[in-house]
Design an enzyme around this catalytic site. Structure first.
Site, PDB file in Angstrom:
ATOM      1  CB  THR A   1      -8.127   1.013   4.270  1.00 19.82           C
ATOM      2  OG1 THR A   1      -8.787   1.714   3.225  1.00 19.82           O
ATOM      3  CG2 THR A   1      -6.859   0.400   3.760  1.00 19.82           C
TER       4      THR A   1
ATOM      5  N   GLY B   1      -2.394   2.564   6.765  1.00 24.90           N
ATOM      6  CA  GLY B   1      -2.346   1.809   5.512  1.00 24.90           C
ATOM      7  C   GLY B   1      -3.305   2.458   4.553  1.00 24.90           C
ATOM      8  CB  CYS B   2      -2.886   5.291   2.266  1.00 24.79           C
ATOM      9  SG  CYS B   2      -2.046   6.610   3.127  1.00 24.79           S
ATOM     10  CB  VAL B   3      -7.994   4.843   1.028  1.00 24.01           C
ATOM     11  CG1 VAL B   3      -9.293   4.151   0.705  1.00 24.01           C
ATOM     12  CG2 VAL B   3      -8.149   5.807   2.138  1.00 24.01           C
TER      13      VAL B   3
ATOM     14  CG  PHE C   1      -2.055  -0.908   1.150  1.00 22.42           C
ATOM     15  CD1 PHE C   1      -3.307  -0.410   0.818  1.00 22.42           C
ATOM     16  CD2 PHE C   1      -1.917  -2.271   1.349  1.00 22.42           C
ATOM     17  CE1 PHE C   1      -4.399  -1.250   0.714  1.00 22.42           C
ATOM     18  CE2 PHE C   1      -3.000  -3.122   1.237  1.00 22.42           C
ATOM     19  CZ  PHE C   1      -4.243  -2.618   0.925  1.00 22.42           C
TER      20      PHE C   1
END
Lengths: 409, 105
Positions: A198, B103-105, A157
């Site tokens: 997320t 944990g960025c989008v 990510f």
């Protein structure tokens, strides 16, 4: 004559020159945009190529067709950005001086970041759909694949279009059923995160969709390397996940030239103020679109909404005035789920995707976090919107700022 | 929000036991929190990671990812999994008194 230089003519770079040309006096401002190749890619369309829904010609157009009159377009390789001298060097020795620089060089898959992602297995048992070539190769592979375990995995990510691997998995389930082969295919979705998405509310909706489609989920799988000979992903915690066909999302990184200029973070994305996109290091450099290190999705919708904010701010900024607009991180994404249906999510820095209707509260026509036929048609029609309205900077009736109306907590 | 007394100081925690105010953190608290998740003792290598996380958080306002730590702190990912077994990103943040990485989008 003041000079605005835009690096990259992808979604962000193209929309920004379309939005700024009418707002900057041609007698005072020279605008130049540089890209390394002549072809604009509708990247959201790559997803459909492996399943034969789109072909390459559906996702490619000449970049020049979208650059407005009064903007100079240069095709060339960007060799060096020199922020101190305010100068960009192109391959072949040409230099471009600037007063203001917009970095819109995007992010791209870098397979070489993962040991073992090389050799004969690439294009045979190892595939990706984040380039037109990769998507076409996967289309060819799926046509003749006999079945077995297909693993869809995310290496790192952030990566662009964060819902794409889920969509790919949903579509694969649909496609194998359509072709009478679903009983010969085990589908596994593997992610380094602890959830399939997320954001918690969306994650629980999407987990339900995955279960209904009999897709196994493997979480916390942070891949150290691919063992192509054994046909397995090897994780840092020692787990091994065997595959017959791997469809991976390689590590995404920003342009090398950003790193060489010392403008990038650990993945070559440019740290910027998340409300205005101004570089944290130079007062005359901005980064827009996927190139920027922002805590929201790397997606075309973000590029579009953020450029709207930037285009309102920039003419004020260059006159020494305060930038009044602040980007809220607004993103929205259709999530194609197969069988002619899709979901839609709409969110920003502070508000996670929630159920409801969009864009008109109570009416829609689109439904948030629900599988509907209308959402699917929205996604399919979006290609037309992209080529004909969005890229050219024309008005789209979707406000840049996210709205809570129509959403249910 | 639960409040606990750790190493003689009051600290606020969230439901998962992560500290919610990085300013309340001390090295003694880190030693205690590490013990809670079976990391005992904290070696120099642990401290190198924890100190990087703390200073990076002060500058960036966000908890560093594994890749950021391995790139900038000079401790590779494999070593992070040895130092903080299982889920290193969460465990490092927990011990350093920081929010778990988004944990960025």
């Amino acid at each position: 004559m003041k000079r605005l230089l835009v690096l990259g003519a992808g979604t962000a770079g193209t929309v920004v020159v379309n939005k700024l040309r009418p707002r900057l006096d041609p007698a005072e401002w020279h605008i130049t945009v540089v890209d390394q190749d002549a072809c604009h890619h509708y990247q959201a369309g790559y997803l459909f190529i492996p399943f034969g829904i789109y072909r390459r010609r559906d996702v490619e157009r000449p970049r020049r067709d979208f650059i407005p009159a009064g903007v100079e377009m240069i095709l060339g390789q960007i060799e060096e950005i020199d922020p101190e001298r305010q100068r960009v060097a192109l391959a072949g020795g040409r230099h471009l001086d600037y007063d203001y620089l917009v970095i819109a060089t995007g992010t791209r898959p870098v397979p070489a970041q993962t040991p073992g992602y090389d050799g004969d297995a690439v294009g045979d048992s190892i595939h990706q759909f984040y380039t037109a070539d990769g998507a076409v190769a996967l289309y060819e592979r799926l046509k003749s694949w006999e079945g077995g375990r297909m693993v869809v995995n995310i290496m790192e990510f952030p990566f662009k279009c964060p819902v794409a691997p889920l969509e790919f998995t949903f579509l694969a389930d649909w496609w194998f059923r359509e072709h009478g082969r679903r009983d010969k295919v085990e589908l596994v979705f593997a992610t380094p995160m602890s959830e399939v998405f997320t954001k918690p509310v969306a994650a629980s909706h999407l987990t339900g969709v995955l279960e209904a489609k009999e897709i196994r989920v493997e979480t916390d799988l942070y891949v150290e390397r691919i063992d192509a000979d054994a046909g397995a992903l090897v994780a840092y915690d020692g787990r091994e996940l065997p595959y017959d066909l791997l469809v991976t999302v390689p590590v995404n990184m920003g342009a090398e030239v950003v790193a060489r200029a010392g403008l990038g973070d650990e993945l070559n994305h440019v740290p910027v103020d998340k409300g205005t996109f101004l570089s944290t290091r130079y007062p005359n450099i901005f980064a827009l679109g996927d190139a920027a290190a922002l805590p929201t999705s790397k997606a075309g919708s973000v590029a579009h909404f953020s450029v709207e904010v930037f285009a309102d701010n920039f003419p004020r900024y260059v006159e020494g005035l305060e930038m009044l607009e602040r980007f809220d991180g607004h993103a929205n994404c259709f999530i194609e789920s197969g069988f002619g249906k899709g979901l839609l999510i709409d969110f920003n820095y502070d508000t996670e995707p929630l159920p409801g209707k969009y864009p008109l509260p109570g009416i829609g026509p689109f439904s948030l976090l629900q599988e509907t036929v209308t959402n699917h048609w929205g996604k399919m029609m979006f290609r037309w919107v992209y080529w004909n309205l969005l890229l050219r900077g024309r008005e789209i009736p979707l406000p840049a700022e996210m709205s809570m109306y129509g959403k249910e907590r | 929000m639960p409040i606990a007394t750790i190493a003689g100081r009051e600290v606020s925690l969230n439901d998962e036991g992560f500290m919610t105010d990085p300013a309340q953190w001390t090295e003694e608290i880190a030693t205690f929190l590490a013990g809670q998740i079976g990391i005992d003792p904290l070696t120099d290598e642990h401290w190198k990671v924890i100190r990087f996380l703390r200073s990076d958080y002060t500058e960036q306002g966000e908890t560093a990812t594994l890749r950021r730590v391995s790139t900038l702190a000079g401790v590779d990912t494999k070593a992070l999994y040895t130092l903080f077994p299982g889920k290193p990103a969460r465990k490092m943040a927990y011990v350093a008194g920081l929010p778990k990485p988004k944990g960025c989008v």
